[in-house]
Design an enzyme around this catalytic site. Structure first.
Site, PDB file in Angstrom:
ATOM      1  N   ILE A  78      -7.045 -94.431  14.235  1.00  0.00           N
ATOM      2  CA  ILE A  78      -8.377 -94.391  14.836  1.00  0.00           C
ATOM      3  C   ILE A  78      -9.342 -93.572  13.986  1.00  0.00           C
ATOM      4  O   ILE A  78     -10.488 -93.984  13.763  1.00  0.00           O
ATOM      5  CB  ILE A  78      -8.295 -93.847  16.271  1.00  0.00           C
ATOM      6  CG1 ILE A  78      -7.478 -94.810  17.149  1.00  0.00           C
ATOM      7  CG2 ILE A  78      -9.679 -93.632  16.858  1.00  0.00           C
ATOM      8  CD1 ILE A  78      -7.120 -94.265  18.517  1.00  0.00           C
ATOM      9  N   ASP A  97      -6.811 -82.886   8.637  1.00  0.00           N
ATOM     10  CA  ASP A  97      -5.505 -83.422   9.027  1.00  0.00           C
ATOM     11  C   ASP A  97      -4.450 -82.856   8.089  1.00  0.00           C
ATOM     12  O   ASP A  97      -4.432 -83.193   6.904  1.00  0.00           O
ATOM     13  CB  ASP A  97      -5.499 -84.952   8.950  1.00  0.00           C
ATOM     14  CG  ASP A  97      -4.286 -85.559   9.655  1.00  0.00           C
ATOM     15  OD1 ASP A  97      -3.183 -84.989   9.520  1.00  0.00           O
ATOM     16  OD2 ASP A  97      -4.435 -86.592  10.320  1.00  0.00           O
ATOM     17  N   ARG A 149      -6.676 -86.181  23.142  1.00  0.00           N
ATOM     18  CA  ARG A 149      -5.914 -85.681  24.272  1.00  0.00           C
ATOM     19  C   ARG A 149      -6.724 -84.613  24.998  1.00  0.00           C
ATOM     20  O   ARG A 149      -7.462 -83.852  24.376  1.00  0.00           O
ATOM     21  CB  ARG A 149      -4.582 -85.063  23.804  1.00  0.00           C
ATOM     22  CG  ARG A 149      -3.649 -86.034  23.108  1.00  0.00           C
ATOM     23  CD  ARG A 149      -2.970 -86.955  24.101  1.00  0.00           C
ATOM     24  NE  ARG A 149      -2.024 -87.837  23.451  1.00  0.00           N
ATOM     25  CZ  ARG A 149      -2.293 -89.036  22.964  1.00  0.00           C
ATOM     26  NH1 ARG A 149      -3.534 -89.502  23.047  1.00  0.00           N
ATOM     27  NH2 ARG A 149      -1.367 -89.779  22.402  1.00  0.00           N
ATOM     28  N   GLU A 178      -6.345 -85.134  35.274  1.00  0.00           N
ATOM     29  CA  GLU A 178      -7.013 -86.406  35.569  1.00  0.00           C
ATOM     30  C   GLU A 178      -6.523 -86.951  36.899  1.00  0.00           C
ATOM     31  O   GLU A 178      -5.334 -86.870  37.185  1.00  0.00           O
ATOM     32  CB  GLU A 178      -6.736 -87.412  34.440  1.00  0.00           C
ATOM     33  CG  GLU A 178      -7.291 -86.967  33.093  1.00  0.00           C
ATOM     34  CD  GLU A 178      -7.028 -87.966  31.971  1.00  0.00           C
ATOM     35  OE1 GLU A 178      -6.346 -88.997  32.213  1.00  0.00           O
ATOM     36  OE2 GLU A 178      -7.508 -87.727  30.851  1.00  0.00           O
ATOM     37  N   HIS A 195     -11.045 -91.733  30.859  1.00  0.00           N
ATOM     38  CA  HIS A 195      -9.914 -92.136  30.012  1.00  0.00           C
ATOM     39  C   HIS A 195      -9.926 -93.661  29.832  1.00  0.00           C
ATOM     40  O   HIS A 195      -8.931 -94.348  30.110  1.00  0.00           O
ATOM     41  CB  HIS A 195      -8.584 -91.681  30.628  1.00  0.00           C
ATOM     42  CG  HIS A 195      -7.520 -91.419  29.601  1.00  0.00           C
ATOM     43  ND1 HIS A 195      -6.613 -90.409  29.706  1.00  0.00           N
ATOM     44  CD2 HIS A 195      -7.243 -92.041  28.432  1.00  0.00           C
ATOM     45  CE1 HIS A 195      -5.800 -90.416  28.658  1.00  0.00           C
ATOM     46  NE2 HIS A 195      -6.169 -91.397  27.869  1.00  0.00           N
TER      47      HIS A 195
END
Length: 223
Positions: A78, A97, A149, A178, A195
């Site tokens: 992504i 990263d 996340r 959630e 989400h």
């Protein structure tokens, strides 16, 4: 989908249960919505829309993407697709990263946060990447997006950063708890989605077809 955090992999191995996911299917849908929010937040679209719904003609000055610095935290499927979509906008891209060595724009988290106008999270894991120290090191007036996340952002630290103006606005699609009903609902400069980054017709179809293919592959592998 991608994440397997809610699957007890140790128990699955113990009982001989094969576990599959569909990691490629969500890429395009998540990346598209992320870039859409990068266009929406800095132009203050939500504030102007709310004003018009309340009968007020409230024009607001916003910020274009051209010439801005965007930090992508997590450069997997992504993150790479987001970078691909952003290149025509003539932005400066920074990548954070620890597992990526081939990106010439790779920098440390501290370097990225101090320079970025927009920070977008596409990492995995269940520990906070953005906490009080990280928000304090951000460029004032930055925008934060989280399609990764819910654990990746310390909510209390984000609330403090919003109050202090360090963060000018945020888009959150994932939350620690959630369905979400916490204090962020009181901040108009925060856009929240339930989400739902993968909730496009094309993406859900591809995920479902991928699940069926995984099922067939698993059954065939076991004769």
């Amino acid at each position: 989908g991608i994440g397997l955090d809610n699957v007890d992999m140790e128990a699955a191995r113990e009982f001989g249960i094969q576990v599959f996911n569909t990691p490629d299917a969500p890429t395009l849908a998540v990346a598209e919505l992320t870039v859409g929010m990068m266009l929406t937040l800095p132009r203050q679209v939500k504030a102007m829309d709310l004003a018009l719904h309340e009968g007020r003609w409230d024009k607001r000055i916003g910020m274009q993407l051209k010439g801005r610095t965007v930090a992508i935290i997590g450069f997997g499927r992504i993150g790479r697709k987001v970078a691909e979509f952003l290149r025509p906008f003539d932005v400066r891209l920074l990548v954070v990263d620890p597992y990526i060595q081939d990106a010439t724009s790779c920098v440390s988290l501290g370097e990225a946060l101090s320079a970025a106008d927009i920070v977008t999270l596409h990492a995995s894991g269940n520990s906070a990447i953005l906490g009080a120290r990280e928000f304090d090191s951000m460029k004032p007036g930055a925008f934060v997006l989280n399609a990764g996340r819910g654990d990746l952002i310390d909510e209390k630290a984000l609330l403090d950063a919003l109050e202090q103006g360090i963060v000018a606005g945020a888009w959150l699609d994932t939350f620690l708890a959630e369905p979400y009903s916490g204090p962020l609902i009181n901040y108009q400069q925060v856009i929240m989605t339930p989400h739902a980054t993968t909730y496009s017709v094309q993406c859900r179809l591809e995920m479902e077809m991928g699940a069926v293919k995984n099922l067939r592959a698993g059954l065939e592998a076991n004769g």
